[in-house]
Design an enzyme around this catalytic site. Structure first.
Site, PDB file in Angstrom:
ATOM      1  CB  ILE A   1     -25.296  -8.360 -19.452  1.00 27.63           C
ATOM      2  CG1 ILE A   1     -26.551  -8.017 -20.246  1.00 27.63           C
ATOM      3  CG2 ILE A   1     -24.265  -7.272 -19.557  1.00 27.63           C
ATOM      4  CD1 ILE A   1     -27.349  -6.862 -19.661  1.00 27.63           C
ATOM      5  CG  ASP A   2     -28.960 -11.068 -22.331  1.00 24.89           C
ATOM      6  OD1 ASP A   2     -29.122 -10.222 -21.436  1.00 24.89           O
ATOM      7  OD2 ASP A   2     -29.367 -10.928 -23.495  1.00 24.89           O
TER       8      ASP A   2
HETATM    9  O1  F6P Z   1     -28.313  -8.632 -25.175  1.00 24.17           O
HETATM   10  C1  F6P Z   1     -27.965  -7.784 -24.143  1.00 24.17           C
HETATM   11  C2  F6P Z   1     -29.061  -6.806 -23.846  1.00 24.17           C
HETATM   12  O2  F6P Z   1     -28.586  -5.951 -22.865  1.00 24.17           O
HETATM   13  C3  F6P Z   1     -30.378  -7.464 -23.474  1.00 24.17           C
HETATM   14  O3  F6P Z   1     -30.367  -7.936 -22.144  1.00 24.17           O
HETATM   15  C4  F6P Z   1     -31.357  -6.347 -23.748  1.00 24.17           C
HETATM   16  O4  F6P Z   1     -32.640  -6.843 -24.029  1.00 24.17           O
HETATM   17  C5  F6P Z   1     -30.784  -5.722 -24.969  1.00 24.17           C
HETATM   18  O5  F6P Z   1     -29.403  -5.989 -24.965  1.00 24.17           O
HETATM   19  C6  F6P Z   1     -31.012  -4.229 -25.075  1.00 24.17           C
HETATM   20  O6  F6P Z   1     -30.563  -3.778 -26.299  1.00 24.17           O
HETATM   21  P1  F6P Z   1     -30.439  -2.241 -26.678  1.00 24.17           P
HETATM   22  O7  F6P Z   1     -29.117  -1.756 -26.142  1.00 24.17           O
HETATM   23  O8  F6P Z   1     -30.492  -2.249 -28.162  1.00 24.17           O
HETATM   24  O9  F6P Z   1     -31.576  -1.527 -26.033  1.00 24.17           O
END
Ligand code: F6P
Length: 363
Positions: free
Chosen positions: A142-143
């Protein structure tokens, strides 16, 4: 020698919308186009660590059109447990890469399609080189921070969700004379979701990690908006945004590790103190990763999946599929993790935002 191949497919790293569209395309193309077999490996490299290896044979019945529109990943995924430094119950880290490689070879595969982000792709490429695994990568996140591709699977849906959130916040902000702050995801360098959704949703202020913000500038802009007769304002902030001191707002978790989260609340308090306006904060979080994929993520995911299978058919490995100029291309897999796609000062959307009078926090 039989020309029938068996290929594997796995999803690795954080989930997002559109993963199932890629899996469905891989299965459909492999079976209809080449008469191959497809094994879906469970939970990224975790499935290859298990004995017996955890996988599901995928057929055309599984790969229905409903699958393309479904959220999450039918294979499961993980963003923890790097096989080169795997966390053991006693708290130590162990190199378990050879076990993963052994698991892969136990399946008798002729190639592997990995759907992952930059971190996963770096690990998987390392495994592929060490273990002689014919690997093709499909970018998802998504980033949208993978530099080689204009879009990654999952990005469009996340922007859509964030835009819809702004659309919903705007009327309630106006009804209550409030400053509404929307915190969106976007790890490290990545303000793509905030910038795109902020422009699309008509935000007054957009704060992204690439442009350190000055609270005085943000407060001045909000005061100006209100001075010109508008009783509310919308602020979109990427979770990794930071002020000029460079301080990041993060959360520690009981199971270990830290994630971003909380900058919206810090900002809300600061804005109220500086402007006197009542602020409310919405943290969008994982809502951005779930839900039905938009048509773009289904389309890009489908195109990527078909192309990835065709690369295997051509014997082209260590390649990343990517979207460029309205078509799918392929390039060396290292392009998945270098360079990162950050928003530059001369980015077209930065100019668009400034042209629309949106405050980016720096002036
Ligand atoms: O890398 C995608 C992402 O959704 C980031 O935007 C976010 O910081 C991270 O993953 C969140 O990760 P988790 O699902 O481990 O909380």
């Amino acid at each position: 020698m039989s020309s029938t191949k068996t290929i594997g497919v796995l999803t690795s790293g954080d989930d997002c919308a559109g993963l199932n569209a890629v899996i469905r395309a891989v299965v459909t193309r492999a079976i209809l186009g080449y008469g191959w077999r497809v094994l879906g490996i469970h939970q990224g490299t975790r499935g290859l660590l298990k004995r017996p290896v955890e996988f599901t044979p995928l057929d055309l019945a599984t790969a229905s059109t409903s699958m393309a529109r479904s959220a999450g990943t039918i294979l499961g995924t993980t963003n923890r447990g790097d096989p080169f430094a795997f966390p053991m119950p006693d708290g130590t880290l162990k190199d378990r890469s050879e076990e993963v490689i052994e698991g892969y070879h136990m399946l008798g595969l002729d190639g592997l399609i990995a759907i992952g982000g930059d971190g996963s792709m770096a690990v998987l490429r390392h495994l592929a080189q060490q273990g002689d695994i014919p690997l093709v990568g499909v970018p998802k996140t998504i980033d949208n921070d993978i530099g080689a591709t204009e879009t990654s699977v999952g990005y469009h849906t996340a922007v859509m969700v964030a835009t819809e959130a702004i659309d919903r916040l705007q009327p309630t902000a106006a009804s209550h004379d409030r400053v509404m702050i929307l915190e969106v995801m976007g790890r490290d360098c990545c303000g793509h979701i905030a910038l795109a959704a902020g422009i699309a949703g008509g935000a007054d202020v957009i704060l992204i990690p690439e442009i350190p913000y000055d609270l005085d500038a943000v407060a001045a802009h909000i005061k100006e908006v209100r001075h010109h007769g508008r009783n509310f304002a919308i602020v979109v902030v990427a979770e990794a945004a930071q002020d000029k001191s460079g301080e990041l707002v993060q959360l520690s978790h009981a199971l270990g590790g830290t994630t971003y989260g909380g900058i919206g609340h810090v900002l809300g308090e600061a804005i109220t103190r500086r402007t006197g306006a009542e602020a409310r904060v919405t943290v969008l979080g994982h809502v951005q990763r779930g839900g039905q994929p938009t048509w773009v993520d289904r389309l890009v995911g489908s195109a990527f999946g078909v192309y990835a299978v065709d690369l295997i058919a051509q014997g082209k490995f260590d390649r990343l599929v990517a979207w460029q100029n309205r078509r799918v291309v392929d390039m060396p897999l290292v392009a998945a993790f270098e360079p990162t796609q950050a928003i530059g000062a001369d980015d077209a959307l930065v100019s668009t935002a400034r042209g629309l009078g949106i405050c980016l926090g720096d002036r």
